[in-house]
Structure formats: structure tokens, C-alpha cells
Design an enzyme around this catalytic site. Structure first.
Site, PDB file in Angstrom:
ATOM      1  CD  GLU A   1      -1.982 -39.557 -18.958  1.00 31.00           C
ATOM      2  OE1 GLU A   1      -1.987 -38.892 -20.014  1.00 31.00           O
ATOM      3  OE2 GLU A   1      -2.799 -40.472 -18.732  1.00 31.00           O
TER       4      GLU A   1
ATOM      5  CD  GLU B   1      -0.614 -46.265 -21.550  1.00 30.48           C
ATOM      6  OE1 GLU B   1      -0.722 -45.556 -20.523  1.00 30.48           O
ATOM      7  OE2 GLU B   1      -1.600 -46.693 -22.192  1.00 30.48           O
TER       8      GLU B   1
HETATM    9  O1  KIV Z   1      -5.521 -45.078 -16.261  1.00 29.68           O
HETATM   10  C1  KIV Z   1      -4.871 -46.134 -16.238  1.00 29.68           C
HETATM   11  O2  KIV Z   1      -5.431 -47.230 -16.044  1.00 29.68           O
HETATM   12  C2  KIV Z   1      -3.434 -46.058 -16.413  1.00 29.68           C
HETATM   13  C3  KIV Z   1      -2.674 -47.329 -16.568  1.00 29.68           C
HETATM   14  C4  KIV Z   1      -3.106 -48.112 -17.723  1.00 29.68           C
HETATM   15  C5  KIV Z   1      -1.216 -47.118 -16.511  1.00 29.68           C
HETATM   16  O3  KIV Z   1      -2.898 -44.997 -16.429  1.00 29.68           O
END
Ligand code: KIV
Length: 289
Positions: free
Chosen positions: A138, A205
Site C-alpha cells: 500500500e 480502492e
Molecule cells: O487485503 C485485501 O483483501 C485487499 C483487497 C481488498 C484489495 O487488499
């Protein structure tokens, strides 16, 4: 736990045991988008267990071992407490249960932000311990140097911009991002920086739809939306959300089943059978010859 464990086809409960088929590759996923056009959208779902992977594999291009397993599997309040070992163990299970999809594993909070060197060490551990092909992390421009360092050393990376759940303590919640001009510009800039650094795809997201479209048009690599736009180059959902495992349904989720009701109903009927001594019946007991 390591990749030296293979699925034992003799003891697997899956019937028929899925047949090994050639696995997709990271370059094949990247190549889905050519000159800004993605003819075949990328299908991504989360998977945390071997059996879940077996069932999803044939239908997906990418299986994401998401750190959302912190909440979905472990009942944690956020993804922040998830550890590298949790991710490595679940990723190894998903690799064992799949033959077709590219398996990507999330780097958990605190295992990559410190320095590019820390990120490479954590990513290398995840790939070695699980057999997964790539990692996701991220953050936008602030992580670009790290993404470049890691990619140049042989670890394919998916970026993740917009709503970044590991930053919940900074963001103050999980609301959609990109509502102000400054925030929107930052999200597009973040995505560009990640693409320039070598990310082969970017998860977008929880952003307002025009920003998801702007990001998709701004970067040469595929975007994968969740709470974003159908115009992204692919989509991802948490599998338990689409199955209806939980009562709370975020706006961006489409429920395809009501599995919580099925599980609870089956447990209720089992409990009744045990209490009135109709389980086990003759078919489920071993008799002396
Ligand atoms: O951790 C996760 O499941 C994610 C997705 C929802 C993109 O990062």
C-alpha cells in the site's frame, strides 16, 4: 511452513482433485493492457486457504492473499496487527491449492515501510516461504523508491492507492477517497509514481468513480478496482463478501450467495440431530463384521 509441502492428491478431500494446468505469469497479466486498452478485464479474488484456492482458481487470473485475512479469518479489528508469518502461511496454502492463477501476497503493515532494504527482505521471505509470484503493498509516491528497489531485485509488485486500509489510523476510517481536488490529484499522482517505479498493476480502492477512471487513463499498467469503477482494467473483491459470509455489506460489494445462512442452517440441523440422537445413523457408523 514451506513450499516443499505439495498438495497430496491421494489424501485431498477435493474430488476430482484439480488437475495441474499451466499457471499464468506476471508479464501475461501486465500485457493485458496494451496502449491503454484492456480487451479482457483481469479477474482477481482474495483467497486465504488451499480449498478456497482450489474452488476459485479456474475462474480467476489472480488470487490475492490479502491482509484482509486479519479481519476475515482472525477477527482482528483491522489489518494493522497482521504479521509476515500469517501472510506466508496462508500464501503457501493458496499456492498449494492453485495451478492456474498468479498468486499475489499482501505485505503486512510494518514489514516494508521502513526502507527499501526492509521491503526487499520481507518480500523475499514471503516469496520463498510460499511460492507466490508477487507482492502487493500500500501507498503511493512515498513508496515509489521502494517499489523500484524491490522490482529491480526480482520481486514483481502490485501497488495500492486510494483507500489504503493499513493507514486507517491516519485516515480515520474507511470512507471513499478523492472527493476534494487535492485528494484526487494526489491519488492520480500516486498511481503514476508507482507505475513509473515498475509496478505491474495497481489496485485502486474506495475512490469516487471519476478518479478511478482518471487513474486508469493515466497509467500504462492495469488498474484493478474495488469500490472504484467498471472502467478499471480488472476487479477484485474479498471472496467472503461476495459469498455473503458477513451481515455488513459495503456499498461496493455485490453479493452472489448467502453462505452465512447456509452454514448456520446446516449447524442448526446438525445440532438438532445430535440432541435427538439421530446422528450418527447406521450409514455413519462402523459395524463389527
Ligand atoms: O487485503 C485485501 O483483501 C485487499 C483487497 C481488498 C484489495 O487488499
Amino acid at each position: 511452513m514451506s513450499t516443499t509441502f505439495q498438495l497430496d492428491t491421494a489424501t485431498s478431500r477435493a474430488n476430482p482433485t484439480p488437475q495441474p494446468i499451466r499457471r499464468l505469469t506476471v508479464p501475461a497479466i501486465r500485457a493485458r493492457k496494451q496502449d491503454g486498452v484492456t480487451a479482457e478485464p483481469i479477474v482477481m479474488l482474495t483467497a486465504y486457504t488451499a480449498r478456497q484456492a482450489q474452488l476459485l482458481d479456474a475462474h480467476c487470473d489472480v488470487l490475492l492473499v490479502g491482509d484482509s485475512l486479519g479481519q476475515v479469518i482472525y477477527g482482528l479489528p483491522s489489518t494493522v496487527p497482521v504479521t509476515l508469518e500469517m501472510m506466508a502461511n496462508h500464501a503457501a496454502a493458496v499456492v498449494r491449492g492453485s495451478w492456474h492463477a498468479v498468486v499475489v501476497v499482501d505485505m503486512p503493515f510494518g514489514t516494508y515501510e521502513g526502507s527499501p532494504e526492509q521491503a526487499f527482505a520481507s518480500a523475499a521471505h514471503l516469496l520463498k516461504a510460499s511460492g507466490a509470484a508477487a507482492v502487493k503493498l500500500e501507498g503511493g509516491a512515498a513508496m515509489a523508491a521502494t517499489v523500484e528497489f524491490v522490482v529491480q531485485r526480482g520481486v514483481p509488485v502490485i501497488g495500492h492507492v486510494g483507500l489504503t486500509p493499513q493507514a486507517v489510523n491516519v485516515l480515520g476510517g474507511y470512507g471513499a477517497r478523492g472527493r476534494t481536488e487535492a485528494e484526487a490529484a494526489k491519488i492520480v499522482g500516486d498511481a503514476r509514481a508507482l507505475a513509473d517505479a515498475g509496478a505491474f498493476a495497481i489496485v485502486v480502492e474506495g475512490v469516487v468513480e471519476p478518479i478511478a477512471v482518471a487513474v486508469t487513463e493515466a497509467v500504462p499498467c492495469p488498474t484493478i478496482g474495488i469500490g472504484a469503477s467498471a472502467r478499471c482494467d480488472g476487479q477484485v473483491l474479498v471472496t467472503e463478501d461476495l459469498l455473503g459470509m458477513f451481515e455488513r455489506v459495503p456499498r461496493f460489494v455485490k453479493r452472489y450467495e448467502d453462505i452465512a445462512a447456509l452454514i448456520s442452517g446446516a449447524a442448526q440441523r446438525y445440532a438438532a440431530d445430535v440432541r435427538n440422537r439421530t446422528f450418527p445413523g447406521p450409514e455413519q457408523t462402523y459395524q463389527a463384521d
